[in-house]
Design an enzyme around this catalytic site. Structure first.
Site, PDB file in Angstrom:
ATOM      1  N   HIS A   1       0.818  -1.209   0.000  1.00 39.75           N
ATOM      2  CA  HIS A   1       0.000   0.000   0.000  1.00 39.75           C
ATOM      3  C   HIS A   1       0.862   1.273   0.000  1.00 39.75           C
ATOM      4  O   HIS A   1       0.723   2.137  -0.861  1.00 39.75           O
ATOM      5  CB  HIS A   1      -0.905   0.016   1.237  1.00 39.75           C
TER       6      HIS A   1
HETATM    7  O1  RIB Z   1      -5.151   0.290   4.388  1.00 41.08           O
HETATM    8  C1  RIB Z   1      -3.766   0.211   4.281  1.00 41.08           C
HETATM    9  C2  RIB Z   1      -3.104   1.362   4.989  1.00 41.08           C
HETATM   10  O2  RIB Z   1      -3.423   1.314   6.390  1.00 41.08           O
HETATM   11  C3  RIB Z   1      -1.573   1.306   4.919  1.00 41.08           C
HETATM   12  O3  RIB Z   1      -1.067   2.600   4.971  1.00 41.08           O
HETATM   13  C4  RIB Z   1      -1.220   0.562   6.180  1.00 41.08           C
HETATM   14  O4  RIB Z   1       0.105   0.859   6.620  1.00 41.08           O
HETATM   15  C5  RIB Z   1      -2.222   1.116   7.157  1.00 41.08           C
HETATM   16  O5  RIB Z   1      -1.727   2.362   7.621  1.00 41.08           O
END
Ligand code: RIB
Ligand code: CA
Length: 311
Positions: free
Chosen positions: A240
């Site tokens: 992500h």
């Molecule tokens: O949904 C994924 C996000 O939420 C990423 O940034 C993970 O590190 C959490 O912060």
């Protein structure tokens, strides 16, 4: 000339992977790291940011702590995924004993004001610090070149549904009120949501772990340790936060759509739901955001792995 970047982050396994990529990317200069409660409580995310930076020779990068809780909602972490220390229990030494004494929102403002229109803020956690910064310094949205946000789920692909609830992505769900402040601030936004970050073609897997284990650098061994933890109960390690950063490294990896972004702030089953509306839908000054609608997963994986393994 490298692009000066500030990171507002909640390390977190994928946040740490994004910091590793940032430190291995000549296109950017990591000028500031600010921490926020998210994947773990603030003390954990701050400790983790310091440990990662210092272990990788970046103890010169200032770190400032920000918000320990969302603007209005009750804090809830994600330790079940990231581990009891919020960093996959990787064997990292403690970092520096002193972080910046000033609070994150003020340092974020100074970062933006030092070069109006030229600097990028990458937000890979809940948007609480950025909302605070915009509320304390009303001119700040006009000083940033852009805010790159890992957050939201816009149903632009089959992957674009929630991961905290059926509707909402974790960062936005954690602090929807802060997201609302940022989305309507007028700041130029590049938003990378689950629509592309949950695409397995851009994730890391067990074969990548084996390749990383052949690396000898600290970046390679730390990446492998983080990945090993993430893969202990999952087939993929979704990238992500590194994907959000990658929009500043090579935006040809992505396709984007544009529109106005809004978010549900009610504390009900739709809390944190993000919607993409046609430009002009909201009269009250929403900026038109660029929202990632697809990613070239294999090219992103190659970018990440080659940079971690080189040298
Ligand atoms: O949904 C994924 C996000 O939420 C990423 O940034 C993970 O590190 C959490 O912060
Ligand atoms: Ca994060």
């Amino acid at each position: 000339m490298a692009l000066s970047v500030a990171f507002d982050t909640d390390p977190g396994i994928d946040d740490a992977l994004a910091l590793i990529l940032a430190l291995r990317s000549p296109e950017i200069r990591l000028a500031l790291v600010t921490t926020v409660a998210g994947n773990g409580p603030l003390d954990m995310t701050t400790r983790n940011a310091v440990r990662v930076l210092d272990y990788l020779g970046a103890a010169h990068v200032p770190v400032a702590a920000g918000a320990a809780a969302p603007l209005q909602k009750k804090f809830r972490g994600a330790l079940s995924y990231h581990g009891p220390d919020a960093l996959g229990q990787v064997p990292l030494p403690e970092g520096r004993t002193q972080i910046e004494p000033r609070v994150a929102p003020d340092l974020l403002f100074e970062f933006a004001a030092a070069a109006p229109g030229e600097r990028i803020l990458v937000a890979t956690g809940p948007l609480t610090n950025i909302a605070h910064a915009f509320q304390r310094h009303e001119e700040m949205p006009s000083l940033l070149k852009a805010v790159i946000i890992m957050g939201g789920a816009f149903r632009l692909t089959s992957y674009g549904t929630g991961n905290q609830t059926p509707y909402a992505e974790f960062n936005i769900w954690q602090d929807p009120d802060a997201a609302h402040v940022v989305f309507r601030s007028g700041v130029p936004m590049i938003i990378v949501g689950l629509d592309v970050t949950n695409d397995p073609s851009s994730a890391l897997n067990a074969a990548d772990l084996a390749q990383l284990r052949e690396g000898s650098s600290r970046a390679a061994t730390l990446t492998a340790d983080l990945l090993e933890y993430a893969l202990r109960d999952h087939e993929y390690c979704f990238m992500h936060d590194p994907l959000a950063l990658a929009t500043a490294l090579d935006d040809t990896l992505f396709e984007f759509t544009t529109g106005e972004v809004d978010v549900v702030t009610r504390d009900d089953e739709e809390r944190g739901r993000t919607v993409l509306l046609p430009a002009g839908s909201r009269s009250n000054g929403h900026a038109v955001a660029k929202v990632a609608s697809s990613v070239d997963g294999p090219r992103f994986r190659e970018l990440f792995l080659s940079r971690v393994l080189e040298g």
